[in-house]
Write an enzyme that holds these catalytic residues in place. Structure first.
Site, PDB file in Angstrom:
ATOM      1  N   HIS A   1       0.826  -1.205   0.000  1.00 52.72           N
ATOM      2  CA  HIS A   1       0.000   0.000   0.000  1.00 52.72           C
ATOM      3  C   HIS A   1       0.862   1.259   0.000  1.00 52.72           C
ATOM      4  O   HIS A   1       1.678   1.464   0.893  1.00 52.72           O
ATOM      5  CB  HIS A   1      -0.885  -0.025   1.258  1.00 52.72           C
TER       6      HIS A   1
ATOM      7  N   GLU B   1       0.577  -0.405  -4.757  1.00 52.15           N
ATOM      8  CA  GLU B   1      -0.551   0.493  -4.952  1.00 52.15           C
ATOM      9  C   GLU B   1      -0.072   1.896  -4.631  1.00 52.15           C
ATOM     10  O   GLU B   1       0.771   2.096  -3.761  1.00 52.15           O
ATOM     11  CB  GLU B   1      -1.703   0.096  -4.013  1.00 52.15           C
TER      12      GLU B   1
ATOM     13  N   ASP C   1      -1.310   6.444  -5.238  1.00 50.48           N
ATOM     14  CA  ASP C   1      -2.313   7.431  -5.618  1.00 50.48           C
ATOM     15  C   ASP C   1      -1.708   8.429  -6.595  1.00 50.48           C
ATOM     16  O   ASP C   1      -0.581   8.897  -6.399  1.00 50.48           O
ATOM     17  CB  ASP C   1      -2.805   8.186  -4.384  1.00 50.48           C
TER      18      ASP C   1
ATOM     19  N   HIS D   1      -1.808  11.363  -2.012  1.00 52.64           N
ATOM     20  CA  HIS D   1      -3.107  10.834  -1.605  1.00 52.64           C
ATOM     21  C   HIS D   1      -4.110  11.947  -1.337  1.00 52.64           C
ATOM     22  O   HIS D   1      -5.252  11.895  -1.792  1.00 52.64           O
ATOM     23  CB  HIS D   1      -2.957   9.974  -0.350  1.00 52.64           C
TER      24      HIS D   1
ATOM     25  N   GLU E   1      -4.216   4.170  -8.305  1.00 56.24           N
ATOM     26  CA  GLU E   1      -5.495   4.782  -7.937  1.00 56.24           C
ATOM     27  C   GLU E   1      -5.544   6.220  -8.411  1.00 56.24           C
ATOM     28  O   GLU E   1      -4.720   7.059  -8.019  1.00 56.24           O
ATOM     29  CB  GLU E   1      -5.728   4.735  -6.428  1.00 56.24           C
TER      30      GLU E   1
END
Length: 250
Positions: free
Chosen positions: A18, A45, A47, A60, A120
């Protein structure tokens, strides 16, 4: 009774770090990715959002306040300013001076090391569809010829719609934090290959339903052994975790 839709091929690793290794190092920085990789992770993962001059970069939050030495709305600053900020000192002295990461720099690192990405899309409010289009187009350019380009995910259907318009061949996933009406149908309408839910939402019934609809099932952000064991027993397709020092990816 509706026929079961065939599941898409799924060559991606089950274990996903993450935000890089976003608890042990400053999230969404190359330092976090390097640390996650040192623990054996090969899937990550993070952002992505747009600067004022439309450069995709990793962050993020909507503002710079929490994870940099600046304040204010990130989308108001050009990349030339953002690239000079300290995105590591907030985490610890060890990482002071670690810069924000552009999507291009991340692509260079991941492709060089043959790592995979769940990217993301984090659009600024009101700019969802355009952000999806621009990010997808840049992913298409940066990963041109790569056999395993990123999975594009978002909580915002509009961003996924924009991504589909710009690069329909890139895989997409709908992120879901709470159950809302017809979200599985929405994922199908957007041509998604997966749904990524808060792990508290996932159970065997939902997993089987997603599979029957032709969607892979992934969860975020799982840091404790008990739910990990339950999810693995269900046959979950992907687990996003902060605990890269606790779970050895297999």
């Amino acid at each position: 009774m509706n026929p079961v839709t065939a599941l898409p091929d799924w060559p991606f690793p089950r274990w996903i770090a993450h935000r890089g290794a976003g608890k042990l190092a400053p999230e969404n920085t190359l330092a976090a990715f390097r640390l996650g990789a040192s623990h054996g992770y090969r899937a990550f993962e993070c952002d992505v959002k747009l600067s004022a001059d439309d450069v995709p970069f990793l962050l993020h939050d909507g503002t710079l306040d929490r994870t940099t030495n600046a304040r204010g709305r990130a989308a108001n600053r050009p990349w030339s300013e953002l690239s000079r900020l300290d995105a590591g000192g907030w985490h610890s002295r060890q990482y002071a001076g670690e810069p924000l990461t552009s999507l291009q720099a991340l692509a260079n690192f991941l492709r060089r090391n043959h790592h995979w990405l769940d990217l993301e899309i984090k659009p600024t409010k009101g700019d969802e569809e355009r952000t999806g289009r621009l990010v997808a187009a840049e992913v298409q350019r940066l990963w041109a010829g790569d056999p395993l380009p990123p999975l594009l995910s978002s909580f915002r259907p509009e961003a996924l719609l924009g991504a589909r318009q710009a690069a329909p061949e890139l895989a997409r996933a709908l992120l879901v934090d709470t159950h809302w009406p017809n979200w599985v149908s929405m994922a199908q309408q957007l041509g998604c290959v997966a749904a990524i839910t808060n792990y508290h939402l996932m159970d065997a019934t939902l997993l089987q339903h997603l599979h029957s609809c032709g969607l892979r099932a992934l969860v975020y952000t799982v840091n404790d052994p008990a739910p990990v064991q339950q999810l693995l027993a269900m046959g979950i397709d992907g687990i996003i975790t902060d605990a890269v020092d606790q779970f050895a990816p297999a």
